[in-house]
Each structure stands twice: as C-alpha cells, then as structure tokens.
Write a protein that holds these residues in place. Structure first.
Motif, PDB file in Angstrom:
ATOM      1  N   MET A   1      38.585  40.477  40.465  1.00  0.00           N
ATOM      2  CA  MET A   1      37.979  41.000  39.242  1.00  0.00           C
ATOM      3  C   MET A   1      38.738  40.382  38.086  1.00  0.00           C
ATOM      4  N   GLU A   3      40.291  37.673  37.852  1.00  0.00           N
ATOM      5  CA  GLU A   3      40.377  36.001  37.807  1.00  0.00           C
ATOM      6  C   GLU A   3      39.494  35.452  36.800  1.00  0.00           C
TER       7      GLU A   3
ATOM      8  N   PHE B  12      44.803  46.302  33.822  1.00  0.00           N
ATOM      9  CA  PHE B  12      44.496  46.000  32.740  1.00  0.00           C
ATOM     10  C   PHE B  12      43.621  47.252  32.279  1.00  0.00           C
ATOM     11  N   LEU B  15      41.500  49.094  34.865  1.00  0.00           N
ATOM     12  CA  LEU B  15      41.394  48.255  36.204  1.00  0.00           C
ATOM     13  C   LEU B  15      42.728  48.074  36.698  1.00  0.00           C
ATOM     14  N   ALA B  17      44.563  45.522  39.045  1.00  0.00           N
ATOM     15  CA  ALA B  17      44.187  44.023  39.653  1.00  0.00           C
ATOM     16  C   ALA B  17      45.144  43.924  40.714  1.00  0.00           C
ATOM     17  N   ASN B  37      37.841  35.587  45.767  1.00  0.00           N
ATOM     18  CA  ASN B  37      37.832  35.468  44.327  1.00  0.00           C
ATOM     19  C   ASN B  37      37.894  36.778  43.789  1.00  0.00           C
ATOM     20  N   GLY B  38      38.618  36.984  42.871  1.00  0.00           N
ATOM     21  CA  GLY B  38      38.869  38.329  42.300  1.00  0.00           C
ATOM     22  C   GLY B  38      39.543  39.269  43.125  1.00  0.00           C
ATOM     23  N   ALA B  39      40.168  38.878  44.133  1.00  0.00           N
ATOM     24  CA  ALA B  39      41.196  39.723  45.017  1.00  0.00           C
ATOM     25  C   ALA B  39      42.402  40.260  44.098  1.00  0.00           C
ATOM     26  N   GLY B  40      42.769  39.532  43.218  1.00  0.00           N
ATOM     27  CA  GLY B  40      44.163  39.530  42.520  1.00  0.00           C
ATOM     28  C   GLY B  40      45.305  38.562  42.702  1.00  0.00           C
ATOM     29  N   LYS B  41      44.856  37.422  43.609  1.00  0.00           N
ATOM     30  CA  LYS B  41      45.864  36.416  43.676  1.00  0.00           C
ATOM     31  C   LYS B  41      46.539  36.109  42.421  1.00  0.00           C
ATOM     32  N   SER B  42      45.408  35.686  41.631  1.00  0.00           N
ATOM     33  CA  SER B  42      46.047  34.740  40.502  1.00  0.00           C
ATOM     34  C   SER B  42      46.639  35.781  39.389  1.00  0.00           C
ATOM     35  N   THR B  43      46.367  36.849  39.473  1.00  0.00           N
ATOM     36  CA  THR B  43      46.979  37.799  38.528  1.00  0.00           C
ATOM     37  C   THR B  43      48.250  38.055  39.085  1.00  0.00           C
ATOM     38  N   TYR B  49      54.915  34.286  37.307  1.00  0.00           N
ATOM     39  CA  TYR B  49      55.154  33.299  36.402  1.00  0.00           C
ATOM     40  C   TYR B  49      55.529  33.638  35.267  1.00  0.00           C
ATOM     41  N   LEU B  51      53.752  35.193  32.939  1.00  0.00           N
ATOM     42  CA  LEU B  51      52.680  35.044  32.104  1.00  0.00           C
ATOM     43  C   LEU B  51      51.798  36.582  31.861  1.00  0.00           C
TER      44      LEU B  51
END
Lengths: 449, 537
Positions: A1, A3, B12, B15, B17, B37-43, B49, B51
């Motif tokens: 959601m 990303e 957020f 939401l 994440a 995609n959108g599973a929350g890995k990058s968050t 890191y 950010l």
C-alpha cells in the motif's frame, strides 16, 4: 500500500542506453545517419548564415567605406597610462573587406568541419571577431575611437554582470533559480549608497551592499525552500518589491537631501605596479578599485570552490539530485539556504559597484535590467563560473561599444546602439548556446518522502 | 553485526503499513524479505534506514537499541542501502558519487580526489566490483550503477546491506553477476537484506526467507521450498503461476510498422529502424530491460511522439500524422506504463476515469455535454465486470490500491471495440490476484481476434502471455522468438547478443530454431557482455 510506483523512472530510463556491450546490433544505420544529418543540417544553416552575413558585411562595411580613409583606434587609457602605446591606424576599406572575407571563410569552415567540436567553436569565434572588426573599422572610418577606453568600459560594465552571474551560478547549481539578481543589485546599490553617505565610510557601504543582497537572497530562500513557491515567479515578484521600496525611499529620503543621504563617493583606484604597465590591458585591468579586485578573487574562489572542494561537491549534488544527497546525510535545504544567501551577498557587492564603485550616487531603477543580463550570462556560460564570466565580458563589451560609438555620429541610430547588449543577449542565449543542460534540480523544491 | 527489528509498527494515518514486525539478520547471511508489491517491505526498510520513524518498536544493533532519525544515523550504525531507484548524481564520476557526504579532504575543504579514487579501487579489488572510478555515472549501464551504490555503502563501512528490489532493472546475466557479488560480500562477513517479490531469485541466493503479507510477517521459509509454496505463502492462497491460454490462431496482418525511427531530445535514436507485423488474434510480447526504447515505441504508435522516419499502419490506414485522440478513436486501446501519471486522473472519480477517452462520443457525450446517467451506468457495469474494489463509483480514483487503479485503466480500454490493444507493464505494482485477472482479460481480448502488444520488463510475464516475443535492445528489435525460448537466450538477447549466428530479418519472421547451439564466438561475447567482466580501462 505504501510503496510507491516508479515516478516516471527517468533516471533509470535515461541511463540504460549506455555503451557497454559491443553488440551485434549495428549502430551505424539510418538512425545514426539521421542524427548526423541533423548536425550537418545545423552546421549548414549556421555556415550559410555566416557566409550571408559576411557578404552583407562586404557590401555594407567593405564597399560602404570610401577608400583612403583610416580608422584610428586609441590604445591608451586617458590619464592612466604610463606605457604610451601609439594609436593604431588601419586602412578602413581594406581591413573591412578582408574581415568580411574572413567571416565567409569561417562559414565555410563551419560547414566543412561539421563534426569537430573544436572546429565548430573556433569557426564561431573567428566569425564573431572578424565581424566585430569589420563593423568597427567601418564605423570608425575617418574618425578616431579610443579602443583602450572601450576595454575599460567593458570591464566597468562587466563587473556587476560578473558578480551577478557568479551569484546565479551558485544558486542554480544548488537548485534554486535566482531571478532576483536584479533586485539584489538594486538593493545592494541602494544600501551601499545610503550607508556610505550616512557613515562616511565606503567600506561600510560595501558591507551594507553585501548584507542587502544577502537579505534579498534570504527572502528568496525562505519562500523558495521553505514555502516551495515557484522560483521564477518569486524572483520577479521580489524584483518588483525591491524596485518599489528603493523607489519610495529614493524619492522620500535620498532625493530630498542628496548631500546627506546620496553622496557616498567612489572607491579610489589602486594601481598595481608592474602589472599596470602591461601595454593596453595593464592599465585597464590593474588600475582599478577594490571591488574589481574583489571580483577577480571571487571568480577564482567560486570556480575552485565549486569544482574542487567539499562545499562545491555538496552544492552541486543538492542541485542535481537532492534525494541522493539526502540519503548520504547532506542537509539539502540547509545547503540551499546557505548558498542562496551567500550568492545574494555576492550579487549585493555587484550592486554596490554600481554606486560606490562607479557613478557615486544612487538613482531610481539604476540597474536597468542588468540582473537579467547576468542571468543570461549564467545560461550562456553553461552554469560554469568561468563561462559565465566570459559571457558577462561579452555583454559588457557590447554595451561598451555602444557607449564608445555613440559620440562618433555613425549612421547607426543611437537607439540601435543602446539595444545592442540586449540583442546580443537574445542571440547568445537562443542561438549560440545550443543544447545545454541545466542543473537537474534547479527550480525544484525538495521535500522529503 | 547482528541486526534485530523488534515489534516494528509504522502507521500512516489509519493505514498500518508495518504491523509488529520482528526480523533478525544474523552476521554473514543473505536474508530475503519476500512479499508482494505493497506488502510493506520498502516501508520496513525505510524505517530501518532512518528515512521513516517507526510508530512503535525498536531497532537493536548487536544487542543495543538504536534510534535512527536520519539516514546518517543508520549509516553510522553500519547499515547501507541500495535503493530501488539509484541515489546517484548522474553528472558526477563514480569516485565523486562514492565520496559524496563522506569526502576525503585536505585543509580548506579541498577534495582529495586521489585518496577517494584509491579507496574505490581498493574496494573494487577486494570484492571484484569492477568499475572505473573516473567514469561519469550517467555513462554507465544500470548494472554498473548498482555497483556504485554498493561501493557507496561499503566505503561507509556498512556491515548490513539492504538491497531493495535490486534485480528489477537488470538483465538475467547482470542479475547473476549481482548474486556473485552478494555471495562474495557474505563470505567477507557482511549481511545482506534482499528485498524482492521474485521467487526464482529468492531460491537462488537466500540463506533464510521471511515472508511479509499486508504488513505482517506471515512466516519464514527455507530456500529449498518450492516456488508454489513460497507463492501461496506470499499471497495467502494457492496461486496459479501460469496463464491459461490456448494456442494462438493468427489471422491476417493488422498492424504494420516499417522502419520506424524515433529520436529523443538529443537526437539519439531511441527507436531504431523497427519493423513489426502484428496479426489478428496474437499477442506480441516486447521484452527488454527498462529504457531500451519500448516506451518510445508504444508512444510512437499512439501518436504521442512523432517518428523521425518510417511508417505505422493499422488495417491499411496510416497512423502517422494522426493525433492521439484520432488514433484512440480509430480503435486503439492503450494501457500506459505509468498509470498514476498517464493512466488515470487521481482526483477524478472512478466513474469519470472509466470514460476518460470516450466522453466525446455517445452514449457518454451528447451535444458537447456529458450524460451523467450513462457514465454511472457504465461505471457500475465495469466495476462489477472487472471486480474493481472501490467504496463507491464516486470515490476518487487516487484512493484505490494500485491493482484496482490498474483494473480501472484496463476496464476502460477494453470496454470498447478494439482493433489493436497495447498494454505497457500491465501488472507493474499489481498484486498477484489482480495480475491473474488482468492476464485473463488480455488473453480473452486476443481470443476475440484483437491483435495485442504487451510491453513488460518482467520476463515471466512476457513468457506467460506472448505468442511471439520481440526483444528490444537500444531501440532495436534484436530478434523475434517464440515463448518457448530458454531464459538464458532471452537474457542474452536483452543484452543485445544473438545466441545463434543467424539474424532474424525482423520482418515478423518467427524463428523455429532457437537452440543455443551458437558458435563459440557468441559465447565469448556473452562474458564480454556481462558488465562485471568489462575492463574499465
């Protein structure tokens, strides 16, 4: 959601097409031909343009000059020269014809060597120089013009432009477009005149000019960096604001009691022995006041600083790819604040030169758009300090020519001569610069996330 | 260095994440973070890191809890990140990029370039990360740019490296090379967090796998598990990894592209003399690494870019010189690669987005005005038909999830009679469920006889959907091959190398023989093509 989608992905897309594999795909084909054809076409057009202008010069300047007349160029700066170089006397008609032919040759070279970058640049330079000489001998034929005086005027006209352009380069390299250079000039000029008059110290005036420019820079930075205002619009608005404020204070204060408030005087020239004895250019370059020497120093400092120091590397990183700078721990917005304010101070010094460096008094709207010409020099100089300096000198030279030719009563209307710097600016920015790449993040505010 | 995440939660607004995520990365392991995609890995990685600040939970490094407020804090703690979109300044040299923010200086802040170069070269030697420190980053291929990112982390003494979807922009060969580097780093005691949604890669390189779904850790897996097991763990239900489709029955040639050349702003050919024939009832997949002219090719067909040379004709009608609206009007459906920019208007409602390019025609437009009832009826139908998950048809399209936004675009483009359907990255950022559905619709469109072009950088997708695959490299179509071609060969083609000696004439010829029994020269070429072996002299 959470990303994010690739935001256009331009960086990746732009860089993939890079030479790394000797691919069996043959790169020399129609497409490469098309690219070459485009370059060739451009060379052909400019080359033919050069030749046509050369023909015109031949007709107007060469055959437009009656034989036997000499164009006399004074080579000494009045009252300042110890070198005593004799006047240069040229047979006008012969030189004009020769130079017109050189213009055409330059056009031929441009067409013949359309693929060499060096040849391209050389042919453009050759064309410009030959054309200017042809024009000058025609205009001066049968009369006398002080060439050294013109050089001196060039420098005087160029000083604020150079300082403004340096300020512009620093700002844009850090990602903030500084349209407010003109406002920084005007405010710097005003503050220098007022402070110089009130305190009786030119040094205080100079400092006040720098501070005034920095203030405008700070104003620009706050709105551009903190409030994300469109920087071009913002710069224009700031210029209008400064025009208004200085105009108001001028009529209310300076004009009412000029003795008290608008009489700062001018810095004395400092002559550097030895250097000032170089024929022709010595007295022009090395018998000048402290602001000009300061400008020399700033040119060197900004150039070296931008390309050889940590400060410059970080400034450029912030102006090219702020996110990348942020991820390695560089404070993007703080860097921008600092640099824009510092640049403002430099432009402010340029403004101070207008009052306490030359004429000695402030007058309403005295910059007459010089800040915008400095901005053009930034672009013409390809966002490089030395390039910007060269461009500023070119603009300074055209305006000096206008000044020097005016008393000669040439057949060119004086209004046209006064237009010259601006016309050259337009052609320079539009035509000769070619494709240049501005700092990628200029005019793009940075916000995290 | 041992890195632990304990109960990390990131919200957020309403939401969630990341929901109480626990993760331990042991020294010297390649730990794979698998999720859609959108599973929350990058968050999660952005929290790690520095950010993002976590709403709850703590980060523990070697037993001590740490707080990362900025990326600088994370760097100081020995964490390095290779972002999905490279954080490199294109006009700087490799050495300048590596030293930025961490500069070697002499007095007065003067840059010590010699020392910086030497540092880069030392690391290059140590880990076999060959790259020339004096090259401008913009002149480097993507694989090498990625190395610069890795160097950046190493020069800052990173002990834990986070690689965020690092293979998305690489050819299969470059991916192999990256895996080699990752293993070399593991041998030297670094740990690597490898974020991906590609099952094959996980199996190839991971020591341990943690699967994340909807912001939660749903389990750990062994690299020996089958792809099917991993996929169902990742999606939460059994997934079909293949697309059901019958053999194509190509009919007459409908789309003809001859000698198409498109130049970019700098006069470089981004599409270089492309010839294509597309038949009724077939899907042509265009494969290639991102940025090799695929986008420009589709834009040229749509009339968004003027070709410098060549012709495009659909059903015998020349498309050149027509405006995009006329081209759409003549029956071309288009799903753009970047849906948020080009596919939908985020602030418009779902219903409005479903008729974006049809409002001038009946039944949606009448005498210059929109017929709201027709728009609403259409929206209800499409939402039902395409299973678009939205609260109401009046919700702004921007509030939908990526997969549902994509369904809106696909639904719109497929809701009128088409003569040609072009879909660019039809399932980028779309969850597996929606992906299955979109694929099914694309095949259905083919089966009614529409010629279809699929552009995708995901090789899996192209192979699954296409009846023929055209591989693009630097603007040219290197070859057109059947989908049964081996991945190795496709990878070579994506790097611009022909596996065999024979060269397709590009005029729609389908090569039957694609066995990699090429001459030895082609094989040598392969290793040359791998950036890792390129001599940076």
């Amino acid at each position: 959601m959470t990303e994010r989608n690739p935001e256009g992905g331009t960086q990746v897309a732009d860089t993939v097409i890079a030479p790394h594999v000797e691919a069996p795909v043959n790169p020399t084909g129609e497409a490469a031909d098309a690219v070459r054809a485009a370059a060739r076409k451009k060379a052909l057009i400019t080359g033919i343009g050069f030749i046509l202008v050369g023909l015109y010069a031949l007709w107007a300047f060469g055959f437009g000059t009656s034989g036997g007349e000499d164009a006399v160029f004074g080579m000494t700066v009045p009252n300042r020269d110890t070198t005593h170089v004799g006047d240069l006397s040229l047979p006008a008609r012969g030189v004009a014809i020769a130079m017109s032919v050189v213009c055409m040759i330059a056009g031929g070279l441009r067409i013949a060597f359309d693929r060499s970058r060096l040849a391209t640049r050389l042919s453009i330079a050759l064309f410009l120089i030959a054309f200017v000489i042809a024009f000058l001998v025609w205009a001066v034929a049968g009369k006398q013009m002080s060439f050294a005086g013109a050089l001196q005027n060039t420098l005087l006209a160029a000083v604020p432009l150079v300082l403004g352009a340096l300020a512009g380069v620093i700002g844009e390299r850090s990602g903030v477009v500084n349209i407010a250079i003109d406002g920084q000039f005007l405010f710097g000029a005003f503050a220098a005149a007022l402070t110089g008059s009130v305190t009786g110290s030119l040094w205080a005036g100079l400092a006040a000019g720098a501070v005034a420019g920095a203030l405008i820079g700070a104003l620009l930075a706050v709105f551009a960096v903190r409030y994300l205002v469109e920087q071009v619009v913002l710069g224009v608005v700031i210029n209008l604001l400064v025009t208004g404020i200085t105009g108001f204070l001028y009529t209310q204060l300076l004009q009412k009691d000029p003795e008290q408030y608008n009489n700062p005087g001018v810095f004395d020239n400092i002559r550097i022995p030895g250097f000032a004895d170089i024929p022709v250019i010595g007295p022009v370059l090395f018998d000048v006041n402290v602001i000009v020497y300061l400008m020399y120093a700033l040119i060197v400092i900004v150039h070296l600083g931008l390309f050889h120091t940590r400060w410059g590397l970080r400034a450029r990183a912030v102006g090219e790819h702020p996110t990348a700078a942020d991820t390695v721990g560089i404070k993007v917005n703080a860097t921008r604040y600092r640099n824009v304010i510092m640049a403002g101070a430099i432009a402010g010094v340029g403004g101070a030169f207008l009052t306490i460096g030359t004429v000695g008094t402030f007058s309403k709207d005295m910059t007459s758009g010089a800040g915008y010409i400095a901005l053009a020099a930034v672009i013409f100089g390809r966002w490089r300090p030395l390039g910007a300096v060269a461009a500023a000198l070119l603009f300074g030279f055209t305006s000096a020519l206008a000044t020097s030719l005016q008393p000669l009563n040439t057949s060119i209307p004086s209004q046209f001569l006064q237009m010259m710097p601006y016309v050259v600016t337009i052609f320079a920015v539009a035509g000769l610069v070619g494709k240049v790449r501005a700092p990628a993040a200029a005019n793009k505010p940075y916000t995290k996330g | 260095m041992k890195l632990e995440l304990r109960g990390i939660t990131k919200r957020f607004g309403s939401l969630v994440a990341n929901d109480h995520i626990d993760l331990t990365v042991e020294p010297g392991e390649i730990h794979c973070l698998l999720g859609e995609n959108g599973a929350g890995k990058s968050t999660l990685m952005n929290v790690l890191y520095g950010l993002y600040e976590p709403t709850e939970g703590e980060i523990v490094v070697d037993g001590t809890p740490r707080k990362f407020r900025t990326a600088g804090d994370a760097i100081d703690a020995g964490i390095g990140m290779v972002h999905q979109h490279f954080m490199l300044v294109p006009v700087f040299t490799v050495a300048e990029n590596v030293m930025l923010g961490h500069e070697e200086t002499k007095p007065m802040g003067w840059l010590d370039r010699r020392r910086a170069r030497k540092k880069v070269l030392d690391l290059v030697d140590e880990y076999g990360l060959k790259v020339d420190p004096d090259m401008l980053v913009e002149d480097l291929p993507v694989g090498l740019q990625q190395r610069v990112e890795i160097l950046k982390a190493l020069v800052r003494d990173a002990k834990v490296l986070i690689l965020d979807e690092p293979t998305a922009v690489l050819t299969p060969q470059e991916t192999e090379e990256l895996f080699r580097v990752m293993r070399a780093l593991r041998e030297s005691g670094h740990s690597i967090v490898f974020i991906t949604h590609k099952l094959k890669e996980v199996k190839a390189v991971a020591d341990r796998i943690t699967v994340i779904r909807r912001g939660k850790v749903v389990g750990t897996a062994d690299p020996a598990s089958s792809e099917k097991e991993l996929a169902s763990l990742m999606v939460g239900r059994p997934v079909k990894l293949v697309v059901d489709k019958t053999e194509a029955e190509p009919g007459a040639v409908r789309l003809e592209i001859n000698d198409l050349t498109v130049l970019d702003g700098n006069g470089q050919a981004v599409v270089d003399r492309v010839d294509l024939r597309l038949r009724e009832g077939e899907i042509l997949g265009i494969a290639g690494v991102d940025g090799n002219g695929q986008s420009e090719l589709t834009q040229a067909i749509l009339g968004l870019r003027a070709p410098a040379a060549g012709s495009i004709s659909l059903d015998g009608k020349d498309l050149a010189g027509m405006s995009p609206r006329q081209i759409l009007g003549s029956g071309v459906g288009f799903v753009p690669e970047d849906r948020q920019h080009d596919g939908i208007v985020s602030d418009f409602t779902v219903a409005e987005n479903l008729v974006l390019d049809m409002v001038t025609q009946a039944p949606f437009g009448k005498r210059g005005s929109i017929v709201p009832s027709a728009v609403r009826d259409n929206a209800r139908e499409r939402v039902e038909e395409f299973d678009i998950r939205t609260q109401t048809i009046e919700s702004p399209a921007g509030t939908l999830s990526g997969g549902n936004q994509q369904k809106v675009v696909v639904a719109r483009e497929l809701s009128r009679p088409l003569r040609l359907f072009i879909a660019s990255q039809p399932t980028r950022g779309v969850d597996v469920g929606a992906m299955e559905f979109i694929h099914k619709r694309i095949v259905a469109e083919r089966d009614v006889g529409t010629p279809v072009i699929i552009v995708s950088t995901e090789l899996d997708e192209v192979v699954a959907l296409a009846d023929r695959i055209a591989v693009m490299y630097r603007g040219r179509i290197v070859d057109i091959v059947p989908p049964t071609t081996s991945r190795g060969d496709l990878g070579l083609l994506m790097a611009g190398v022909l596996p065999g000696a024979e060269h397709a004439d590009g005029a729609g010829a389908t090569r039957a023989d694609t066995a990699p029994a090429g001459p030895v020269e082609a094989k040598t070429n392969e290793s040359d093509a791998t950036p890792g072996e390129e001599d940076p002299a």
